[in-house]
Write a protein that holds these residues in place. Structure first.
Motif, PDB file in Angstrom:
ATOM      1  N   PRO A  37       0.792  -1.235   0.000  1.00 17.69           N
ATOM      2  CA  PRO A  37       0.000   0.000   0.000  1.00 17.69           C
ATOM      3  C   PRO A  37       0.831   1.296   0.000  1.00 17.69           C
ATOM      4  O   PRO A  37       0.479   2.241  -0.705  1.00 17.69           O
ATOM      5  N   TYR A  38       1.917   1.349   0.732  1.00 22.01           N
ATOM      6  CA  TYR A  38       2.723   2.587   0.754  1.00 22.01           C
ATOM      7  C   TYR A  38       3.341   2.867  -0.614  1.00 22.01           C
ATOM      8  O   TYR A  38       3.506   4.017  -1.019  1.00 22.01           O
ATOM      9  N   ASP A  39       3.710   1.785  -1.335  1.00 25.67           N
ATOM     10  CA  ASP A  39       4.309   1.954  -2.665  1.00 25.67           C
ATOM     11  C   ASP A  39       3.260   2.482  -3.633  1.00 25.67           C
ATOM     12  O   ASP A  39       3.526   3.376  -4.432  1.00 25.67           O
ATOM     13  N   GLU A  40       2.050   1.903  -3.532  1.00 21.35           N
ATOM     14  CA  GLU A  40       1.000   2.261  -4.491  1.00 21.35           C
ATOM     15  C   GLU A  40       0.395   3.628  -4.170  1.00 21.35           C
ATOM     16  O   GLU A  40       0.363   4.519  -5.014  1.00 21.35           O
ATOM     17  N   TRP A  41      -0.092   3.764  -2.941  1.00 22.40           N
ATOM     18  CA  TRP A  41      -0.889   4.948  -2.616  1.00 22.40           C
ATOM     19  C   TRP A  41      -0.060   6.233  -2.589  1.00 22.40           C
ATOM     20  O   TRP A  41      -0.569   7.298  -2.916  1.00 22.40           O
ATOM     21  N   TYR A  42       1.193   6.102  -2.137  1.00 24.28           N
ATOM     22  CA  TYR A  42       1.968   7.328  -1.906  1.00 24.28           C
ATOM     23  C   TYR A  42       3.141   7.485  -2.869  1.00 24.28           C
ATOM     24  O   TYR A  42       3.248   8.507  -3.537  1.00 24.28           O
ATOM     25  N   ALA A  43       4.016   6.437  -2.965  1.00 25.55           N
ATOM     26  CA  ALA A  43       5.209   6.577  -3.801  1.00 25.55           C
ATOM     27  C   ALA A  43       4.825   6.736  -5.276  1.00 25.55           C
ATOM     28  O   ALA A  43       5.214   7.697  -5.944  1.00 25.55           O
ATOM     29  N   PHE A 114      11.552   6.819  -5.374  1.00 30.18           N
ATOM     30  CA  PHE A 114      10.507   6.756  -4.352  1.00 30.18           C
ATOM     31  C   PHE A 114      10.320   5.310  -3.903  1.00 30.18           C
ATOM     32  O   PHE A 114      10.212   4.410  -4.730  1.00 30.18           O
ATOM     33  N   THR A 115      10.235   5.113  -2.583  1.00 26.16           N
ATOM     34  CA  THR A 115       9.847   3.806  -2.044  1.00 26.16           C
ATOM     35  C   THR A 115       8.702   4.055  -1.073  1.00 26.16           C
ATOM     36  O   THR A 115       8.472   5.184  -0.656  1.00 26.16           O
ATOM     37  N   GLY A 116       7.992   2.996  -0.673  1.00 29.57           N
ATOM     38  CA  GLY A 116       7.045   3.124   0.426  1.00 29.57           C
ATOM     39  C   GLY A 116       7.829   3.193   1.723  1.00 29.57           C
ATOM     40  O   GLY A 116       9.005   2.840   1.762  1.00 29.57           O
ATOM     41  N   LYS A 117       7.192   3.646   2.810  1.00 29.11           N
ATOM     42  CA  LYS A 117       7.960   3.775   4.064  1.00 29.11           C
ATOM     43  C   LYS A 117       8.375   2.408   4.600  1.00 29.11           C
ATOM     44  O   LYS A 117       9.367   2.283   5.283  1.00 29.11           O
ATOM     45  N   GLU A 118       7.596   1.375   4.305  1.00 33.84           N
ATOM     46  CA  GLU A 118       7.981   0.008   4.648  1.00 33.84           C
ATOM     47  C   GLU A 118       7.080  -0.930   3.864  1.00 33.84           C
ATOM     48  O   GLU A 118       6.056  -0.517   3.344  1.00 33.84           O
ATOM     49  N   ALA A 119       7.467  -2.206   3.792  1.00 32.23           N
ATOM     50  CA  ALA A 119       6.584  -3.211   3.208  1.00 32.23           C
ATOM     51  C   ALA A 119       5.774  -3.784   4.355  1.00 32.23           C
ATOM     52  O   ALA A 119       6.320  -4.033   5.433  1.00 32.23           O
ATOM     53  N   ILE A 120       4.460  -4.000   4.112  1.00 33.36           N
ATOM     54  CA  ILE A 120       3.611  -4.434   5.219  1.00 33.36           C
ATOM     55  C   ILE A 120       3.811  -5.907   5.568  1.00 33.36           C
ATOM     56  O   ILE A 120       3.220  -6.397   6.506  1.00 33.36           O
ATOM     57  N   ASP A 121       4.663  -6.625   4.828  1.00 35.83           N
ATOM     58  CA  ASP A 121       4.964  -8.007   5.242  1.00 35.83           C
ATOM     59  C   ASP A 121       6.296  -8.100   5.998  1.00 35.83           C
ATOM     60  O   ASP A 121       6.364  -8.661   7.078  1.00 35.83           O
ATOM     61  N   SER A 122       7.354  -7.484   5.468  1.00 37.39           N
ATOM     62  CA  SER A 122       8.654  -7.630   6.135  1.00 37.39           C
ATOM     63  C   SER A 122       8.873  -6.595   7.233  1.00 37.39           C
ATOM     64  O   SER A 122       9.656  -6.822   8.154  1.00 37.39           O
ATOM     65  N   ASN A 123       8.183  -5.456   7.139  1.00 36.00           N
ATOM     66  CA  ASN A 123       8.306  -4.377   8.135  1.00 36.00           C
ATOM     67  C   ASN A 123       9.760  -4.004   8.431  1.00 36.00           C
ATOM     68  O   ASN A 123      10.126  -3.774   9.582  1.00 36.00           O
ATOM     69  N   ASN A 124      10.586  -3.939   7.397  1.00 37.56           N
ATOM     70  CA  ASN A 124      11.982  -3.590   7.648  1.00 37.56           C
ATOM     71  C   ASN A 124      12.245  -2.093   7.543  1.00 37.56           C
ATOM     72  O   ASN A 124      13.137  -1.579   8.186  1.00 37.56           O
ATOM     73  N   ALA A 125      11.490  -1.388   6.726  1.00 39.00           N
ATOM     74  CA  ALA A 125      11.679   0.053   6.539  1.00 39.00           C
ATOM     75  C   ALA A 125      13.138   0.388   6.252  1.00 39.00           C
ATOM     76  O   ALA A 125      13.648   1.390   6.707  1.00 39.00           O
ATOM     77  N   SER A 126      13.827  -0.503   5.529  1.00 37.18           N
ATOM     78  CA  SER A 126      15.258  -0.250   5.358  1.00 37.18           C
ATOM     79  C   SER A 126      15.731  -0.185   3.910  1.00 37.18           C
ATOM     80  O   SER A 126      16.851   0.220   3.657  1.00 37.18           O
ATOM     81  N   LEU A 127      14.860  -0.529   2.970  1.00 38.10           N
ATOM     82  CA  LEU A 127      15.299  -0.575   1.575  1.00 38.10           C
ATOM     83  C   LEU A 127      15.824   0.788   1.095  1.00 38.10           C
ATOM     84  O   LEU A 127      16.918   0.876   0.544  1.00 38.10           O
ATOM     85  N   GLY A 128      15.032   1.841   1.318  1.00 42.37           N
ATOM     86  CA  GLY A 128      15.401   3.169   0.812  1.00 42.37           C
ATOM     87  C   GLY A 128      16.746   3.635   1.339  1.00 42.37           C
ATOM     88  O   GLY A 128      17.593   4.123   0.583  1.00 42.37           O
ATOM     89  N   GLY A 129      16.951   3.481   2.632  1.00 45.38           N
ATOM     90  CA  GLY A 129      18.207   3.926   3.254  1.00 45.38           C
ATOM     91  C   GLY A 129      19.404   3.172   2.703  1.00 45.38           C
ATOM     92  O   GLY A 129      20.487   3.735   2.522  1.00 45.38           O
ATOM     93  N   MET A 130      19.201   1.900   2.397  1.00 40.87           N
ATOM     94  CA  MET A 130      20.296   1.105   1.833  1.00 40.87           C
ATOM     95  C   MET A 130      20.579   1.523   0.392  1.00 40.87           C
ATOM     96  O   MET A 130      21.738   1.680   0.006  1.00 40.87           O
ATOM     97  N   ILE A 174      13.475   8.769  -1.433  1.00 46.58           N
ATOM     98  CA  ILE A 174      12.448   9.255  -0.520  1.00 46.58           C
ATOM     99  C   ILE A 174      11.551   8.084  -0.132  1.00 46.58           C
ATOM    100  O   ILE A 174      10.976   7.437  -1.005  1.00 46.58           O
ATOM    101  N   SER A 175      11.419   7.808   1.159  1.00 47.91           N
ATOM    102  CA  SER A 175      10.461   6.775   1.569  1.00 47.91           C
ATOM    103  C   SER A 175       9.156   7.464   1.944  1.00 47.91           C
ATOM    104  O   SER A 175       9.137   8.415   2.714  1.00 47.91           O
ATOM    105  N   CYS A 176       8.046   6.996   1.348  1.00 44.34           N
ATOM    106  CA  CYS A 176       6.797   7.765   1.359  1.00 44.34           C
ATOM    107  C   CYS A 176       5.744   7.163   2.267  1.00 44.34           C
ATOM    108  O   CYS A 176       5.611   5.950   2.366  1.00 44.34           O
ATOM    109  N   GLN A 177       4.971   8.025   2.895  1.00 46.47           N
ATOM    110  CA  GLN A 177       3.838   7.572   3.682  1.00 46.47           C
ATOM    111  C   GLN A 177       2.680   8.540   3.510  1.00 46.47           C
ATOM    112  O   GLN A 177       2.719   9.457   2.700  1.00 46.47           O
ATOM    113  N   LYS A 178       1.669   8.325   4.308  1.00 47.60           N
ATOM    114  CA  LYS A 178       0.434   9.093   4.224  1.00 47.60           C
ATOM    115  C   LYS A 178       0.692  10.598   4.179  1.00 47.60           C
ATOM    116  O   LYS A 178       1.532  11.099   4.915  1.00 47.60           O
ATOM    117  N   GLY A 179      -0.045  11.297   3.350  1.00 51.55           N
ATOM    118  CA  GLY A 179       0.147  12.734   3.206  1.00 51.55           C
ATOM    119  C   GLY A 179       0.755  13.071   1.860  1.00 51.55           C
ATOM    120  O   GLY A 179       0.458  14.106   1.277  1.00 51.55           O
TER     121      GLY A 179
END
Ligand SMILES: Cc1cc2nc3c(=O)[nH]c(=O)nc-3n(C[C@H](O)[C@H](O)[C@H](O)COP(=O)(O)OP(=O)(O)OC[C@H]3O[C@@H](n4cnc5c(N)ncnc54)[C@H](O)[C@@H]3O)c2cc1C
Lengths: 247, 321
Positions: A37-43, A114-130, A174-179
């Motif tokens: 959802p973060y990838d689709e809705w925001y990024a 652009f990436t989503g802020k995290e993936a809702i399955d792995s919850n790592n929130a680390s792809l963008g920073g890497m 940029i890791s993206c979230q709501k807004g």
């Protein structure tokens, strides 16, 4: 302006979560796959908005995974985006995935990733920073607003107890979230057009994973709710104070 | 295998979360037979020896004004240089917006495996394995870190390890801080609010509150309990409450000691964000609301009648002391 949007395939939010092979693999039986959802809705939607403002913008999509990612890549292309890449490797190690995308960035020279802020399955929130570290590019996580400026970009991001706005140069990840943007639904024209947009399958780079998931576990079931009558609210307070000891 | 704990600072002040990450880092040092140190980046207006109360014996500081704002690439360079100077193998952060900016880049820079959102002490019986939440709180995974250097970001309120106060030595490190053109141009903090992920108690409201004008009953309860406030997604979407209060699978994930849900049905996506709370109380007028299945205590009733009584009863409890 050249933009890359990272798209990940995740189970639908209502999916039953279960594991097979002695709790070492996610049970995919009957699972509906969606774009994270973060990838689709925001990024993705923010990238599309930028292209609507400046038609000279190119949007590429990338998904790292097997052929079963292609339906969600087509769905993303139906929303927008000019062409897509699928990098052919299945990995649950963020670093392995980041290296693949950074290699694409190195070839294609994106201004914005652009990436989503995290993936809702792995919850790592680390792809963008890497990706930002390897590419290299500026990194802004948890972005709620993004605008281009003469110097690069201005990004508002979540911090504890509020928000801050950052100005930095491009390229930037940029890791993206709501807004960031408002969710959209693909229209018929988009769906038809997506069929003929290029989807390149790229061989993966060999990377030694830094981490491995060895086992999954489901949370223990709750013992059952203790109901208190609405006429006896004081009893709830007593239980929370004396039994649960949380107030 | 020495451990380096990255102190959690906000506007130059030490945060409460340091107690948890320091005791966690010390525990990793204890089970692996080594020592732990704490790294403070930037200037700190609090006395660093107060970290001794949480068990920090060695504190390092890079007191450079250019480290007041968390700039990912600068922080990665400075932490990497500190690690080279003092030789740490396990790096521990609190999982929050700052570490989300820094830990992934540090992982890539050092080739150090990262577990983000850890909820337990590593298991060293067979390599180095750390438990974390996956599927947004619906499951856990054991993640094995395969590299010599390891990075862990610990979810707040995940472990409770008793800490023994120690005498603290503060050592100043001289590390050159790289220049950067990146700037913070505005900061917008919400005053007087308990940050959600740090709150011991959270009161959360759903569509059952009917509209933003009715939030008074919830805020009164939050006030007597010194609680943080949260909401369901439709409430955030309708702008009844600011969207950073939205908890769940696509919002914030929290694990307070006490979560009180008012007029929330308990959809699977909502539960995903709150099911690690130690105690869940549900107040809902529908006895069939799915949330009751995930609750420890519940009242079936009209929240507009029940909640003011609850607030009054808690005030009375406090008065009786
Ligand atoms: C992809 C996706 C992601 C999602 N992510 C999230 C997420 O992260 N977080 C989230 O919360 N939701 C999320 N949702 C939405 C979720 O499915 C539910 O729709 C939502 O949680 C319902 O919010 P609610 O409980 O406030 O409202 P409702 O489901 O409308 O429930 C309101 C409740 O209030 C009760 N009530 C009404 N009046 C009173 C009264 N006077 N006193 C007491 N009780 C009363 C009702 O009995 C009812 O149970 C997501 C959905 C999708 C599809």
């Amino acid at each position: 302006m050249k933009i890359l949007v990272c798209i990940s395939k995740t189970p639908d939010t209502t999916s039953r979560i279960a594991f097979t092979e002695n709790n070492t693999r996610f049970d995919e039986a009957g699972v509906q796959w969606i774009i994270n959802p973060y990838d689709e809705w925001y990024a993705l939607v923010r990238a599309i908005e930028l292209k609507e403002k400046d038609p000279a913008t190119t949007i590429h999509l990338v998904s790292v995974g097997g052929a079963d990612c292609e339906p969600i890549i087509r769905k993303a292309l139906a929303l927008g985006g000019d062409e897509a890449f699928r990098i052919d490797i299945v990995s649950d190690d963020s670093y392995t995935v980041a290296r693949q995308i950074a290699a694409l960035c190195d070839r294609e020279k994106y201004d914005i990733v652009f990436t989503g802020k995290e993936a809702i399955d792995s919850n790592n929130a680390s792809l963008g920073g890497m990706i930002a570290e390897i590419y290299p590019a500026e990194y802004v996580s948890l972005a709620t607003q993004f605008t281009l400026t003469p110097e690069g970009c201005s990004v508002t991001r979540e911090v504890e107890g509020g928000e801050e706005t950052i100005s930095c140069a491009l390229p930037a990840v940029i890791s993206c979230q709501k807004g960031m943007a408002e969710q959209r639904i693909p229209n018929m024209r988009g769906i038809m057009g997506a069929r003929t947009k290029p989807l390149h399958v790229v061989a993966a780079e060999a990377v030694t994973p830094l981490t491995t998931i060895t086992r999954y576990e489901l949370p223990a079931a709750k013992a059952g709710v203790k109901l208190v009558s609405a006429d006896n609210v004081a009893e709830l307070v007593r239980l929370l104070h004396e039994e649960a000891k949380v107030i | 295998m020495s451990v380096l704990i990255i102190a959690d600072l906000q506007e130059g002040h030490l945060k409460k979360s340091n107690a948890e990450i320091i005791s966690y880092g010390n525990e990793i040092a204890r089970i692996s037979g080594t020592s732990a140190g704490v790294l403070v980046l930037g200037n700190c207006s609090d006395n660093l020896s107060t970290l001794g109360a949480y068990g920090a014996s060695q504190v390092y500081q890079v007191a450079d004004a250019n480290l007041q704002a968390v700039n990912p690439s600068v922080y990665v360079s400075v932490i990497a240089a500190v690690i080279e100077q003092i030789g740490a193998d396990v790096i521990v952060f609190s999982n929050n917006p700052s570490s989300k900016s820094v830990a992934p880049g540090l992982s890539a820079r050092l080739g150090a495996g990262l577990v983000s959102g850890a909820i337990g002490v590593p298991d060293l019986s067979n390599g180095f394995s750390v438990r974390k939440t996956v599927f947004s709180g619906k499951a856990f995974a054991e993640v094995s870190i395969n590299t010599a250097k390891k990075i862990i970001t610990l979810n707040p309120n995940s472990v409770s390890i008793p800490f023994v106060a120690k005498e603290t030595v503060v050592t100043n490190l001289s590390i050159s801080v790289p220049a950067s053109t990146r700037k913070v141009t505005a900061v917008n903090k919400i005053e007087g609010e308990v940050p959600l992920t740090e709150a011991d108690i959270v009161i959360s409201g759903g569509r059952g509150l009917k509209g933003p004008e009715n939030w008074g009953v919830l805020l009164d309860l939050a006030k007597v309990l010194k609680a943080g406030t949260a909401c369901s997604r439709p409430v955030g979407d309708a702008h009844w409450r600011p969207h950073h209060e939205h908890v769940g699978q696509t919002g914030v994930q929290i694990a307070p000691n006490l979560y009180i849900a008012l007029g929330i049905s308990g959809a699977i996506q909502h539960l995903a964000g709150v099911n690690r709370s130690k105690v869940i109380v549900v107040i809902n007028k529908d006895p069939e609301a799915p949330f009751f299945k995930a609750a420890d205590y519940g009242i079936v009733g009209d929240l507009f009648e029940v909640v003011p009584q609850l607030t009054a009863a808690i005030q009375q409890l406090h008065a009786e002391g």
